[in-house]
Structure formats: C-alpha cells, structure tokens
Scaffold this active site. Sequence first.
Site, PDB file in Angstrom:
ATOM      1  N   CYS A  72       0.845  -1.203   0.000  1.00  0.00           N
ATOM      2  CA  CYS A  72       0.000   0.000   0.000  1.00  0.00           C
ATOM      3  C   CYS A  72       0.879   1.251   0.000  1.00  0.00           C
ATOM      4  O   CYS A  72       1.705   1.438   0.893  1.00  0.00           O
ATOM      5  CB  CYS A  72      -0.888   0.001   1.240  1.00  0.00           C
ATOM      6  SG  CYS A  72      -1.832   1.518   1.392  1.00  0.00           S
ATOM      7  N   CYS A  78      -1.026   6.242   6.815  1.00  0.00           N
ATOM      8  CA  CYS A  78      -2.319   5.810   7.351  1.00  0.00           C
ATOM      9  C   CYS A  78      -2.127   5.111   8.695  1.00  0.00           C
ATOM     10  O   CYS A  78      -1.151   4.401   8.893  1.00  0.00           O
ATOM     11  CB  CYS A  78      -2.953   4.865   6.330  1.00  0.00           C
ATOM     12  SG  CYS A  78      -4.408   4.003   6.921  1.00  0.00           S
ATOM     13  N   CYS A  81      -2.522   0.348   9.263  1.00  0.00           N
ATOM     14  CA  CYS A  81      -1.485  -0.701   9.321  1.00  0.00           C
ATOM     15  C   CYS A  81      -0.225  -0.070   9.894  1.00  0.00           C
ATOM     16  O   CYS A  81       0.240   0.943   9.389  1.00  0.00           O
ATOM     17  CB  CYS A  81      -1.153  -1.200   7.912  1.00  0.00           C
ATOM     18  SG  CYS A  81      -2.478  -2.128   7.146  1.00  0.00           S
ATOM     19  N   CYS A 175      -8.010  -0.096  -0.137  1.00  0.00           N
ATOM     20  CA  CYS A 175      -7.330  -0.470   1.098  1.00  0.00           C
ATOM     21  C   CYS A 175      -6.902  -1.918   0.952  1.00  0.00           C
ATOM     22  O   CYS A 175      -7.695  -2.767   0.571  1.00  0.00           O
ATOM     23  CB  CYS A 175      -8.263  -0.292   2.285  1.00  0.00           C
ATOM     24  SG  CYS A 175      -7.571  -0.993   3.783  1.00  0.00           S
ATOM     25  N   GLN A 298     -16.313 -11.136  14.548  1.00  0.00           N
ATOM     26  CA  GLN A 298     -14.870 -11.125  14.289  1.00  0.00           C
ATOM     27  C   GLN A 298     -14.601 -10.600  12.885  1.00  0.00           C
ATOM     28  O   GLN A 298     -15.314 -10.971  11.951  1.00  0.00           O
ATOM     29  CB  GLN A 298     -14.306 -12.538  14.427  1.00  0.00           C
ATOM     30  CG  GLN A 298     -14.421 -13.116  15.830  1.00  0.00           C
ATOM     31  CD  GLN A 298     -13.409 -12.536  16.809  1.00  0.00           C
ATOM     32  OE1 GLN A 298     -12.523 -11.770  16.439  1.00  0.00           O
ATOM     33  NE2 GLN A 298     -13.549 -12.894  18.064  1.00  0.00           N
ATOM     34  N   TYR A 327     -19.046 -13.053  27.363  1.00  0.00           N
ATOM     35  CA  TYR A 327     -18.777 -12.022  26.350  1.00  0.00           C
ATOM     36  C   TYR A 327     -19.025 -12.671  24.968  1.00  0.00           C
ATOM     37  O   TYR A 327     -18.152 -12.652  24.104  1.00  0.00           O
ATOM     38  CB  TYR A 327     -17.341 -11.506  26.433  1.00  0.00           C
ATOM     39  CG  TYR A 327     -16.908 -11.038  27.801  1.00  0.00           C
ATOM     40  CD1 TYR A 327     -17.077  -9.704  28.174  1.00  0.00           C
ATOM     41  CD2 TYR A 327     -16.327 -11.914  28.718  1.00  0.00           C
ATOM     42  CE1 TYR A 327     -16.663  -9.263  29.430  1.00  0.00           C
ATOM     43  CE2 TYR A 327     -15.927 -11.473  29.973  1.00  0.00           C
ATOM     44  CZ  TYR A 327     -16.086 -10.147  30.310  1.00  0.00           C
ATOM     45  OH  TYR A 327     -15.679  -9.703  31.552  1.00  0.00           O
ATOM     46  N   GLU A 348     -23.855 -11.799  27.259  1.00  0.00           N
ATOM     47  CA  GLU A 348     -23.380 -10.666  26.449  1.00  0.00           C
ATOM     48  C   GLU A 348     -24.144  -9.411  26.865  1.00  0.00           C
ATOM     49  O   GLU A 348     -25.337  -9.478  27.165  1.00  0.00           O
ATOM     50  CB  GLU A 348     -23.608 -11.014  24.962  1.00  0.00           C
ATOM     51  CG  GLU A 348     -23.643  -9.864  23.989  1.00  0.00           C
ATOM     52  CD  GLU A 348     -22.320  -9.119  23.869  1.00  0.00           C
ATOM     53  OE1 GLU A 348     -21.258  -9.753  23.790  1.00  0.00           O
ATOM     54  OE2 GLU A 348     -22.366  -7.872  23.857  1.00  0.00           O
ATOM     55  N   CYS A 424      -7.944 -10.047  23.131  1.00  0.00           N
ATOM     56  CA  CYS A 424      -7.382  -9.187  22.078  1.00  0.00           C
ATOM     57  C   CYS A 424      -6.395  -8.183  22.681  1.00  0.00           C
ATOM     58  O   CYS A 424      -5.970  -7.255  22.002  1.00  0.00           O
ATOM     59  CB  CYS A 424      -8.494  -8.486  21.301  1.00  0.00           C
ATOM     60  SG  CYS A 424      -9.635  -7.614  22.357  1.00  0.00           S
TER      61      CYS A 424
HETATM   62  C1  LIG Z   1     -14.123  -9.428  21.817  1.00  0.00           C
HETATM   63  S1  LIG Z   1     -15.875  -9.474  21.696  1.00  0.00           S
HETATM   64  C2  LIG Z   1     -16.151 -11.211  21.612  1.00  0.00           C
HETATM   65  C3  LIG Z   1     -17.440 -11.668  20.982  1.00  0.00           C
HETATM   66  C4  LIG Z   1     -17.546 -13.130  20.593  1.00  0.00           C
HETATM   67  N1  LIG Z   1     -16.990 -14.023  21.557  1.00  0.00           N
HETATM   68  C5  LIG Z   1     -16.975 -13.390  19.213  1.00  0.00           C
HETATM   69  O1  LIG Z   1     -15.988 -14.109  19.080  1.00  0.00           O
HETATM   70  O2  LIG Z   1     -17.536 -12.852  18.250  1.00  0.00           O
HETATM   71  C6  LIG Z   1     -16.335  -8.970  23.277  1.00  0.00           C
HETATM   72  C7  LIG Z   1     -17.827  -8.888  23.515  1.00  0.00           C
HETATM   73  O3  LIG Z   1     -18.045  -8.555  24.881  1.00  0.00           O
HETATM   74  C8  LIG Z   1     -19.179  -7.708  24.985  1.00  0.00           C
HETATM   75  N2  LIG Z   1     -19.076  -7.080  26.315  1.00  0.00           N
HETATM   76  C9  LIG Z   1     -18.387  -5.969  26.680  1.00  0.00           C
HETATM   77  N3  LIG Z   1     -18.460  -5.797  28.007  1.00  0.00           N
HETATM   78  C10 LIG Z   1     -19.202  -6.819  28.516  1.00  0.00           C
HETATM   79  C11 LIG Z   1     -19.607  -7.198  29.820  1.00  0.00           C
HETATM   80  N4  LIG Z   1     -19.264  -6.491  30.906  1.00  0.00           N
HETATM   81  N5  LIG Z   1     -20.355  -8.312  29.959  1.00  0.00           N
HETATM   82  C12 LIG Z   1     -20.721  -9.048  28.873  1.00  0.00           C
HETATM   83  N6  LIG Z   1     -20.361  -8.730  27.610  1.00  0.00           N
HETATM   84  C13 LIG Z   1     -19.609  -7.636  27.424  1.00  0.00           C
HETATM   85  C14 LIG Z   1     -19.073  -6.834  23.767  1.00  0.00           C
HETATM   86  O4  LIG Z   1     -20.313  -6.257  23.434  1.00  0.00           O
HETATM   87  C15 LIG Z   1     -18.573  -7.836  22.704  1.00  0.00           C
HETATM   88  O5  LIG Z   1     -19.647  -8.440  22.037  1.00  0.00           O
END
Ligand SMILES: C[S@@+](CC[C@H](N)C(=O)[O-])C[C@H]1O[C@@H](n2cnc3c(N)ncnc32)[C@H](O)[C@@H]1O
Length: 467
Positions: A72, A78, A81, A175, A298, A327, A348, A424
């Site tokens: 790129c 930018c 990356c 991109c 994701q 989550y 969630e 992450c």
């Molecule tokens: C990194 S994502 C993972 C989602 C899923 N495991 C995936 O692989 O697609 C983190 C998720 O946690 C949610 N989240 C953030 N704070 C939270 C909390 N205190 N309790 C439950 N979920 C939460 C976000 O909305 C998001 O959907």
Amino acid sequence: MVEKNEELIVTIDACGSEGEGIGRIDGYALFVKDAVVGDTVRVKIMKAKKNYAFARLMEVITPSPDRIEPPCPLARKCGGCQIQHINYEKQLEYKHNKVKSCLERIGGFTVVDEGVETEVDSVDNVIVMEPALGMDDPFYYRNKAQFPVGRNKEGKVVTGFYAARSHNIIETETCYIQAKENDEILRIVREFITEYDIPTYNEETHSGLVRHVLTRVGYKTKEIMVCLIINGKKLPHHEELVRRLREVPNMTSITLNINTKKTNVILGEKCVTLWGQSYITDYIKDVKFQISPLSFYQVNPEQTERLYSQALEYAALTGDEVVWDLYCGIGTISLFLAKSAKEVYGVEIVPQAIEDAKKNAEINGIHNATFYVGAAEDVVEDLYKDDAKRADVVMVDPPRKGCAESLLDTIVAMQPKRVVYVSCDPATLARDLKILDEKGYQVKKARAVDMFPNSVHVETVCYLERK
Ligand SMILES: C[S@@+](CC[C@H](N)C(=O)[O-])C[C@H]1O[C@@H](n2cnc3c(N)ncnc32)[C@H](O)[C@@H]1O
C-alpha cells in the site's frame, strides 16, 4: 542527552509495543516509527526526554533483511497498518514475542516455546507457547470497515482512514486489508454526497450529516451490508442512494444508523433499514450467523475459524460438559461449541447481539444453547448464587479491558475443570491470568492468532486447568 531537531544515525535493535523500532545511543533509547529491527537509519529527534526520545525516520541507510516494500503506497501515512513494511514471518514472530513478554513481565510466568528444550526451576507456573497461527495471504482479509467521511481543503468529498494518532482523514481509494468490494461502494457514496451536496460531518463543530460508512461483507455468502452513520434522523434523497447501491452485486442490506452525539464512538444505538434485510448472514465452518450493524463479529473470517478451532481444542469437549461462553457477542463461539457440549450458556451485554444469538441458535437448529443479556460479572454471579448453575468449562472473550475481577472470582467459585481465555489485549490477559493462577488455575498453554495482519494487534488463546 540529545536535542530536539538533532540528526543522528542509529541501528535498530528492538521493536516496541506499537511496532516502532527502538535504537540506542550510549544506552539512551530512541523510538522510531516505521524503522525495523536490523535497519541502520538516519533520524531526527522530535521530542527528547530524560531517558528516551521520539525520533522521525529520515532515511534508511542500510535496510534490515526483514524490511519489505509495503504494497500500500499510503502504509506509512495511514494509521490502519503499522507494520506492513515488515515481512510476514517476522510480523508473526513479533506478535508471538509481544504476548510472551506480557505473560512474563505482567503475569510473572515462565514461558517456554513449544518444542524448545529449556531448563525451568518448577513446572508450576510454566506456560508452553505454541507457534503463532498466521494467514497464507495476509491481505484483503477484513469483512468489516468503518470509513470516516469528510471534505478536504478543496471541498472534495473524501473517505478513508484516520492518520495515526489523529482524526485527519487519509484519502484512500483502495485499502489492502479490506474487502475489495468496498472500493465501489465508497465511490458510489462519495458521488452521491457530491451530487446532492449532502453535508459531511465536522467533528469539531458537531455539524453536518454523514459521519461514517460501515460495510460488512459475508466471507462465504458474499452478502453485503452498507450502513451510513448520520448525525440526524433522515438522509435526503436516500432512495437515489439505495437505487445506486443496489446495483452492486450481492447487496443485501442498506441501513442508516443514527448517531447525534458529540462523541468518538462511531455507532449510535438506533438503526433504520432503508432497503433489504436489517442484517447479512455468513458462516463460520458450517454454522450460519445473522449479523446486524450493531453486533460484534470477528473481522477476519479466515482466522476466526482457526481461532475457534484452537479454542475448541483447548476446551477438550466430550459431549457431556456444561460450557459457559462469556462475552459471547452474537453467540459465535457458543454455537460453534454447542455441537460438542451438553449445554452452552452465553452471556453478552449488547441486547441486539443476544437477539442475533437466539436467532442464530434457531436457524441452525441448536437447542442446547441459552443466552442471557447483561454484564457477565452480574449475570454469572446471579445465576451461580441464585440458581446454583455450574460449569465444566468456561470460555471468556472479553473486550480489551479484560475481565472484571469479580467475574474471575465467580468463575473460580464455580470450579470449572478448564478455562479457555480468548483475548485481544495481551496486557490485560496477563493481568487476569495472574489472578486466576493465584486463585487455583494453572495456565498450561498459550497461542497467538494473527487476526489482524499488518497491524500491531494480536489475539491470544490460552488454556487453563484447575490445579
Ligand atoms: C471481543 S468481543 C467477543 C465476541 C464473541 N466471543 C466473538 O468471538 O464474536 C467482546 C464482547 O463482549 C461484549 N461485552 C463488553 N463488556 C461486557 C460485559 N461487561 N459483559 C458481557 N459482555 C460484554 C461486547 O459487546 C462484545 O460483544
């Protein structure tokens, strides 16, 4: 000590947490963006502190063998990356080491690379790190993009990405990490805004209408979603925009998202469907998912399959387990695991995501997954204390800030045999693993998964066992 604007020649010997090169002059550290380990470079000091300075790369005198020409042309300007100029094998090594260093420094663990013989004092806090899982072709992988919309100095409508550490839009027509379909979508949006003279949003004055364009492309289905984020309730002449966007093959969902707040957060809470479905569908392996604009999904579908397969391997399910997926977003991991478990509970915080998760269970004919809306730290505690719910395996995949400590306490109290932690952010991961280790869970294995090639971000999956 060096002085501002001084020019120096330095050899880069380390890579910092933001992908910058680090060189030393008599022990004094220089942080140089865009420099690579092994480069000898001429730099100009921009900001000098007592023990270190930030310097600008002026010239690469001798390039490192790991330096490549980034595909790129805007890679350096930018902010999307940060390490496109480092060959991919080294990028993976960098990410592996970034995770390893956090686990050692913040977590206090001893980390050994799989297959490498090392002498360790005790096996109690030793983590075996498996090699990073990378992509075959680390470009055009993102299925979701959020492009800021604005006007340049000449008044021309521009879309692109923010420059590093700023909100200046770098105008981009292509991109190299996004789905290729975006180029045409953005061209249509820019032309529409120009022809109908629609005001673009100005962050400083909080005026104007069109803030961002969000796109999602189904990796397997090829279905396309376009969502315009606006500072208002209506988009003038939207029928015309819809007519033009519908000509893009596989267009499936055209929506508006209302965000009238003066905020850095891109999406508002309300979506309005202008045409088609309010969601697109896609598959992870053979599980089908409905994804709406507000739900987390994701961004790298090819690597998601690798990440989830690794998480499933660490979960070591036999079919008899009660599994919690905390989550859980739209239930992607939950439904991926459901086929191998007795029961799955997903938790969630975003209500729309849980609506998607329930629908996703239904469309896949999965009946052993139950979903709860709310903060994981509250919901799990309530269900454990009030309903005596138990767990054999707990999977967590929190946002960057990691897990609430009270949630870690509840997990420990539930005494699952295994915990799989998907993260992450290696720093908060290491912090949480240290807590779990102290409270009775041994971290056995860790593996970096490259969900974000060419950027400094890294995903990690870890396997913990009750001591
Ligand atoms: C990194 S994502 C993972 C989602 C899923 N495991 C995936 O692989 O697609 C983190 C998720 O946690 C949610 N989240 C953030 N704070 C939270 C909390 N205190 N309790 C439950 N979920 C939460 C976000 O909305 C998001 O959907």
